[in-house]
Design an enzyme around this catalytic site. Structure first.
Site: not given
Ligand code: AMP
Ligand code: MG
Length: 482
Positions: A87, A110, A123, A180, A249-250, A259
């Site tokens: 999510g 983002k 976050g 996605r 998810d990407n 992403d």
């Molecule tokens: P990503 O690697 O950017 O595709 O992220 C994979 C998952 O990790 C997604 O659900 C993102 O929302 C979550 N995520 C990545 N970085 C953070 C962060 N700093 N805080 C909270 N969730 C994160």
């Molecule tokens: Mg992602």
């Protein structure tokens, strides 16, 4: 004078299963770093009458536009092969902006703070990775490759803790949607057919209205996505783009690249190239990208099984056959893409050998992928001695003969090549320099690289500085943009 937002929040109207209703967490001292005015105008948005202070508040999510309704979207995903519930853990969708020509675009912040999906994350996002996403996504768009776009980056005025403290930032991401493969996986995992139907209906309405009334909408959607994703990965291969984290998810249902974490462009041609520090086994290496695309599409097909046919066995059989059409489609599209890169018209039985022989030579001689094609267009930025090699010269003779067969017109060949071979790609060392300067408040290199990458197929003044790979020869490594 208003900005021109027209929000239609269709996704937020879906049931709570699909999302969490949440606002961006306000930040202390937002400061606009860059605003993509060209993109704004494509979206029929006008920020020119808004002062910078107000803009910073708007584009950080501190001040939400009228008509928006912000949510974090639920999704799941196979991360490096392992299924996880995910999510938006650090993003909120503030709504779908509708342009004058009735096109809908997700507007997403983002780095906007914790949500129900943040797990152990904070976050937030760091300035470097958000500016990197800005550069590369805009470069991809200029390369004519479907992608999410970047409208703005705002510094938050807050530090975030990674290995060291980093400046926080928020990117405004624009996408034709954020649905996605992982969104389907999230809903499918709940095993409620009505929810799955809702998502299917929503997706078809939004992205593929042409199959709205078809007899087997789930199967048609699968076929359409196979086509879109196949086109996408062929485009990545064309320009030497390595996504780096092709988790399900990407992968979008719209067919846009999404992403930009550990992605990077390949310099020296080596099919096994991997940049991401976490990709130890090379799962997402350059040459594996088509294989992984198929693997991800198979995960998508699994989600659709309950909707393809009432008889599960039959449904699985149909889905499997459909997925297995991928290789043939890919091979055909890839061959055509390579023919375009070489300026070849029509088909010739020996094309495959011609193409593979060039790639083998490039691999053996460690030739630069982009600049080899520049050389063939007589636009080699370095006049590299490498091309005096006899094997290459012999290959070139075969190629020249072949270009004459079907088109019989070298200008036509050259035009085709010029439309398919970028003269400039985001070179890793140039991006790094631009980001380092931006961290120190010097945005000149950042703006300059953006300008050059706006027209990758044109010969521009000062382009040469951006065409060469790093001379240090050091192996480039990327990290997930967290
Ligand atoms: P990503 O690697 O950017 O595709 O992220 C994979 C998952 O990790 C997604 O659900 C993102 O929302 C979550 N995520 C990545 N970085 C953070 C962060 N700093 N805080 C909270 N969730 C994160
Ligand atoms: Mg992602």
């Amino acid at each position: 004078m208003t900005i021109g937002w027209h929000f239609d929040n269709t996704y937020s109207k879906l049931s709570d299963t699909f999302k969490e209703q949440i606002k961006p967490i306000p930040v202390t001292n937002p400061e606009l770093i860059i605003l993509n005015e060209k993109l704004a105008s494509e979206l029929d948005l006008n920020f020119s009458k808004i002062d910078r202070n107000e803009l910073s508040k708007i584009l950080s999510g501190n001040s939400l536009p009228k008509g928006s309704n912000s949510i974090a979207q639920a999704y799941a995903g196979h991360q490096f092969g392992h299924f996880t519930m995910l999510g938006d853990g650090r993003a909120v969708l503030i709504g779908e902006h509708t342009t004058k020509s009735n096109e809908k675009y997700d507007i997403q912040f983002k780095g906007s703070g914790k949500t129900a999906f943040s797990r152990s994350g904070d976050g937030r996002a760091a300035l470097g990775p958000m500016l990197r996403e800005y550069i590369i996504s805009e470069a991809m768009n200029a390369l004519n490759i479907p992608t999410t776009r970047s409208l703005a980056v705002v510094k938050t005025g807050e530090n975030i803790q990674r290995e060291t403290p980093l400046q926080g930032a928020i990117l405004t991401r624009v996408a034709s949607s954020h649905i996605r493969v992982g969104t389907f996986q999230y809903i499918a995992a709940r095993q409620k057919e009505d929810e799955l139907k809702t998502l299917l209906d929503y997706t078809i309405d939004r992205h593929y209205p042409e199959i709205k009334n078809s007899n087997n909408r789930a199967l048609d959607l699968l076929n359409l996505l196979i086509d879109r994703q196949c086109n996408l990965v062929v485009n990545w291969m064309r320009v030497g783009f390595i996504h780096g984290v092709m988790n399900t998810d990407n992968m979008t249902i719209s067919g846009e690249t999404i992403d930009y974490g550990p992605c990077a462009f390949m310099d020296t041609y080596d099919p096994k190239t991997v940049f991401s520090s976490i990709d130890q086994t090379g799962r997402y290496a350059y040459c594996n990208q088509p294989v992984i695309t198929k693997w991800n599409l198979a995960r998508f097909a699994e989600c659709l099984v309950p909707l393809i046919d009432k008889d599960q066995e039959k449904s699985i059989k149909i889905a499997t056959e459909t997925i297995n059409s991928f290789e043939k489609k890919y091979e055909e599209k890839w061959m055509n893409m390579m023919r375009d890169k070489l300026g070849l018209f029509g088909l010739d039985d020996k094309d495959k050998f011609l193409i593979l022989d060039l790639l083998t030579w490039m691999h053996e001689k460690k030739a630069d992928y982009t600049n080899t094609f520049c050389h063939l267009m007589n636009l080699d930025p370095k006049k590299d001695k490498l091309f005096e090699d006899n094997d290459f010269k012999n290959w070139k003779k075969r190629w020249e003969m072949r270009t004459l067969v079907n088109s019989n017109n070298q200008n036509k060949s050259m035009d085709l090549m010029r439309n398919n071979n970028p003269l400039v790609i985001p070179r890793n060392h140039k991006i790094e320099k631009a980001l380092e300067a931006a961290e120190q408040n010097d945005l000149e290199p950042f703006n300059k690289i953006l300008k050059i990458l706006e027209k990758p197929y044109y010969q521009q003044k000062e382009i040469i500085d951006y065409q060469l790979p790093t001379i240090s020869g050091e192996k480039y490594q990327t990290f997930c943009g967290t």
